[in-house]
Structures are given as C-alpha cells and as structure tokens.
Design a protein around this motif. Structure first.
Motif, PDB file in Angstrom:
ATOM      1  N   UNK A   1       0.837  -1.194   0.000  1.00 47.40           N
ATOM      2  CA  UNK A   1       0.000   0.000   0.000  1.00 47.40           C
ATOM      3  C   UNK A   1       0.870   1.240   0.000  1.00 47.40           C
ATOM      4  N   UNK A   2       0.538   2.165  -0.897  1.00 47.81           N
ATOM      5  CA  UNK A   2       1.309   3.391  -1.046  1.00 47.81           C
ATOM      6  C   UNK A   2       0.336   4.555  -1.103  1.00 47.81           C
ATOM      7  N   UNK A   3       0.651   5.641  -0.403  1.00 48.09           N
ATOM      8  CA  UNK A   3      -0.185   6.824  -0.391  1.00 48.09           C
ATOM      9  C   UNK A   3       0.691   8.044  -0.643  1.00 48.09           C
ATOM     10  N   UNK A   4       0.232   8.928  -1.498  1.00 49.94           N
ATOM     11  CA  UNK A   4       0.967  10.159  -1.763  1.00 49.94           C
ATOM     12  C   UNK A   4       0.015  11.337  -1.780  1.00 49.94           C
ATOM     13  N   UNK A   5       0.506  12.481  -1.324  1.00 49.01           N
ATOM     14  CA  UNK A   5      -0.302  13.698  -1.297  1.00 49.01           C
ATOM     15  C   UNK A   5       0.612  14.873  -1.638  1.00 49.01           C
ATOM     16  N   UNK A   6       0.085  15.825  -2.372  1.00 47.56           N
ATOM     17  CA  UNK A   6       0.858  17.014  -2.733  1.00 47.56           C
ATOM     18  C   UNK A   6      -0.037  18.239  -2.649  1.00 47.56           C
ATOM     19  N   UNK A   7       0.500  19.298  -2.105  1.00 48.78           N
ATOM     20  CA  UNK A   7      -0.190  20.580  -2.040  1.00 48.78           C
ATOM     21  C   UNK A   7       0.801  21.629  -2.523  1.00 48.78           C
ATOM     22  N   UNK A   8       0.396  22.390  -3.524  1.00 45.34           N
ATOM     23  CA  UNK A   8       1.278  23.405  -4.103  1.00 45.34           C
ATOM     24  C   UNK A   8       0.613  24.765  -3.987  1.00 45.34           C
ATOM     25  N   UNK A   9       1.346  25.723  -3.468  1.00 45.00           N
ATOM     26  CA  UNK A   9       0.906  27.118  -3.427  1.00 45.00           C
ATOM     27  C   UNK A   9       1.939  27.924  -4.197  1.00 45.00           C
ATOM     28  N   UNK A  10       1.478  28.752  -5.115  1.00 45.37           N
ATOM     29  CA  UNK A  10       2.444  29.510  -5.914  1.00 45.37           C
ATOM     30  C   UNK A  10       1.929  30.913  -6.199  1.00 45.37           C
ATOM     31  N   UNK A  11       2.859  31.786  -6.461  1.00 47.26           N
ATOM     32  CA  UNK A  11       2.548  33.138  -6.879  1.00 47.26           C
ATOM     33  C   UNK A  11       3.453  33.436  -8.060  1.00 47.26           C
ATOM     34  N   UNK A  12       2.922  33.315  -9.259  1.00 47.27           N
ATOM     35  CA  UNK A  12       3.703  33.561 -10.464  1.00 47.27           C
ATOM     36  C   UNK A  12       3.221  34.824 -11.146  1.00 47.27           C
ATOM     37  N   UNK A  13       4.125  35.745 -11.383  1.00 49.34           N
ATOM     38  CA  UNK A  13       3.752  37.030 -11.994  1.00 49.34           C
ATOM     39  C   UNK A  13       4.583  37.281 -13.252  1.00 49.34           C
ATOM     40  N   UNK A  14       3.928  37.903 -14.239  1.00 50.04           N
ATOM     41  CA  UNK A  14       4.580  38.308 -15.476  1.00 50.04           C
ATOM     42  C   UNK A  14       5.401  39.561 -15.190  1.00 50.04           C
ATOM     43  N   UNK A  15       6.675  39.571 -15.582  1.00 52.41           N
ATOM     44  CA  UNK A  15       7.547  40.717 -15.315  1.00 52.41           C
ATOM     45  C   UNK A  15       7.068  41.997 -16.001  1.00 52.41           C
ATOM     46  N   UNK A  16       6.462  41.895 -17.169  1.00 55.08           N
ATOM     47  CA  UNK A  16       6.021  43.076 -17.908  1.00 55.08           C
ATOM     48  C   UNK A  16       4.733  43.676 -17.357  1.00 55.08           C
ATOM     49  N   UNK A  17       3.756  42.817 -17.096  1.00 52.93           N
ATOM     50  CA  UNK A  17       2.440  43.317 -16.693  1.00 52.93           C
ATOM     51  C   UNK A  17       2.230  43.301 -15.187  1.00 52.93           C
ATOM     52  N   UNK A  18       3.056  42.604 -14.474  1.00 54.50           N
ATOM     53  CA  UNK A  18       2.937  42.378 -13.042  1.00 54.50           C
ATOM     54  C   UNK A  18       1.627  41.656 -12.699  1.00 54.50           C
ATOM     55  N   UNK A  19       1.001  41.052 -13.706  1.00 55.60           N
ATOM     56  CA  UNK A  19      -0.225  40.279 -13.484  1.00 55.60           C
ATOM     57  C   UNK A  19       0.141  38.812 -13.313  1.00 55.60           C
ATOM     58  N   UNK A  20      -0.783  38.052 -12.767  1.00 58.33           N
ATOM     59  CA  UNK A  20      -0.555  36.615 -12.626  1.00 58.33           C
ATOM     60  C   UNK A  20      -0.374  35.981 -13.999  1.00 58.33           C
ATOM     61  N   UNK A  21       0.440  34.948 -14.058  1.00 52.43           N
ATOM     62  CA  UNK A  21       0.659  34.222 -15.298  1.00 52.43           C
ATOM     63  C   UNK A  21      -0.622  33.460 -15.627  1.00 52.43           C
ATOM     64  N   UNK A  22      -1.117  33.593 -16.866  1.00 54.48           N
ATOM     65  CA  UNK A  22      -2.372  32.911 -17.215  1.00 54.48           C
ATOM     66  C   UNK A  22      -2.300  31.396 -17.022  1.00 54.48           C
ATOM     67  N   UNK A  23      -3.383  30.861 -16.527  1.00 57.25           N
ATOM     68  CA  UNK A  23      -3.622  29.420 -16.348  1.00 57.25           C
ATOM     69  C   UNK A  23      -2.697  28.745 -15.353  1.00 57.25           C
ATOM     70  N   UNK A  24      -2.012  29.495 -14.552  1.00 55.60           N
ATOM     71  CA  UNK A  24      -1.188  28.926 -13.492  1.00 55.60           C
ATOM     72  C   UNK A  24      -1.970  29.079 -12.185  1.00 55.60           C
ATOM     73  N   UNK A  25      -2.526  27.973 -11.661  1.00 53.64           N
ATOM     74  CA  UNK A  25      -3.356  28.111 -10.454  1.00 53.64           C
ATOM     75  C   UNK A  25      -2.530  28.486  -9.232  1.00 53.64           C
ATOM     76  N   UNK A  26      -3.144  29.241  -8.338  1.00 51.69           N
ATOM     77  CA  UNK A  26      -2.468  29.619  -7.101  1.00 51.69           C
ATOM     78  C   UNK A  26      -2.308  28.449  -6.147  1.00 51.69           C
ATOM     79  N   UNK A  27      -3.277  27.547  -6.168  1.00 54.63           N
ATOM     80  CA  UNK A  27      -3.218  26.360  -5.311  1.00 54.63           C
ATOM     81  C   UNK A  27      -3.607  25.120  -6.111  1.00 54.63           C
ATOM     82  N   UNK A  28      -2.891  24.044  -5.860  1.00 57.01           N
ATOM     83  CA  UNK A  28      -3.213  22.743  -6.445  1.00 57.01           C
ATOM     84  C   UNK A  28      -3.076  21.684  -5.366  1.00 57.01           C
ATOM     85  N   UNK A  29      -3.901  20.661  -5.463  1.00 53.02           N
ATOM     86  CA  UNK A  29      -3.867  19.557  -4.518  1.00 53.02           C
ATOM     87  C   UNK A  29      -4.006  18.265  -5.307  1.00 53.02           C
ATOM     88  N   UNK A  30      -3.269  17.241  -4.907  1.00 57.35           N
ATOM     89  CA  UNK A  30      -3.466  15.921  -5.501  1.00 57.35           C
ATOM     90  C   UNK A  30      -3.163  14.855  -4.454  1.00 57.35           C
TER      91      UNK A  30
END
Length: 125
Positions: free
Chosen positions: A10-39
C-alpha cells in the motif's frame, strides 16, 4: 509533498502546491497557473499481480488572459487505473480519466475531456 508506504503493498501520496507567479512586464498573474493545487493518490498491489491506483486532484481559479481580467474556474479531477503484470515484461492496463465525468474548464471556453477509458498493453525489453 508527502508519501507513505503504509505496508509493502500500500502506497499513499499527497501534494499541495501554493504559488505566486507574476509576469515581469504586466505584473499580473501568469495565465492558467493556479495559485493552489492539490493531488492525492493511493496504490494497492493485490497478490494476483494486479495493481490498482486511485487519484484525485483539484486546482483553484486561474487568470485566463495576460492583459485583461478574465478568469477560468477551478476544477477537480479523478482517475482510476488497474494494471496486470502477471507475464514477465508485459503489462495490461485499464485506465479511467475524468472518472466522475466532470465538466470543468481547462482553458476559458474549453471543457475537459469527458470520461475517457483507455485499455492497453505495454511490453518492455
């Protein structure tokens, strides 16, 4: 990330990712990059050379454009895979993607594939 071999079969794995990715030119979030992911995944090996793996995951709302304020909603995914390895170097598999047949959005205006079932054979030499 965290993993655990609960028992030798039996094997169990869990991952939680929190990120803040910003475009250097617009200072906006990078499109389609979620702030949080869980698996999470759970794998069990049966004594008859069958391995069963169940997976789930989720992601938050994402920015959907570089220069305007559009978003794509968050989503949830699930899958189930069975593998038979009873013959040396040969694997038979059955794989279910989007097991719950959710209608989440991958790209703004584009839904994920509906329930998909793959059946196959893999041979390693």
């Amino acid at each position: 990330d965290a993993v655990a071999n609960i028992t030798p079969i039996d094997y169990f794995g869990i991952a939680l990712t929190a990120r803040s990715g910003r475009n250097d030119r617009t200072n906006a979030q990078i499109p389609y990059l979620p702030g949080f992911e869980f698996s999470a995944s759970y794998r069990h090996v049966f004594p008859i050379d069958v391995t069963l793996t169940a997976e789930i995951g989720a992601y938050t709302e994402r920015r959907a454009a570089a220069f305007v304020s559009r978003t794509a909603p968050g989503g949830f995914w699930s899958g189930l895979k069975a593998e038979y390895e009873g013959v040396e170097r040969l694997t038979l598999f059955l794989n279910f993607e989007n097991l719950l047949n959710r209608r989440d959005v991958v790209w703004r205006g584009y839904r994920v594939e509906p329930l998909r079932v793959d059946v196959g054979v893999s041979y390693r030499w």
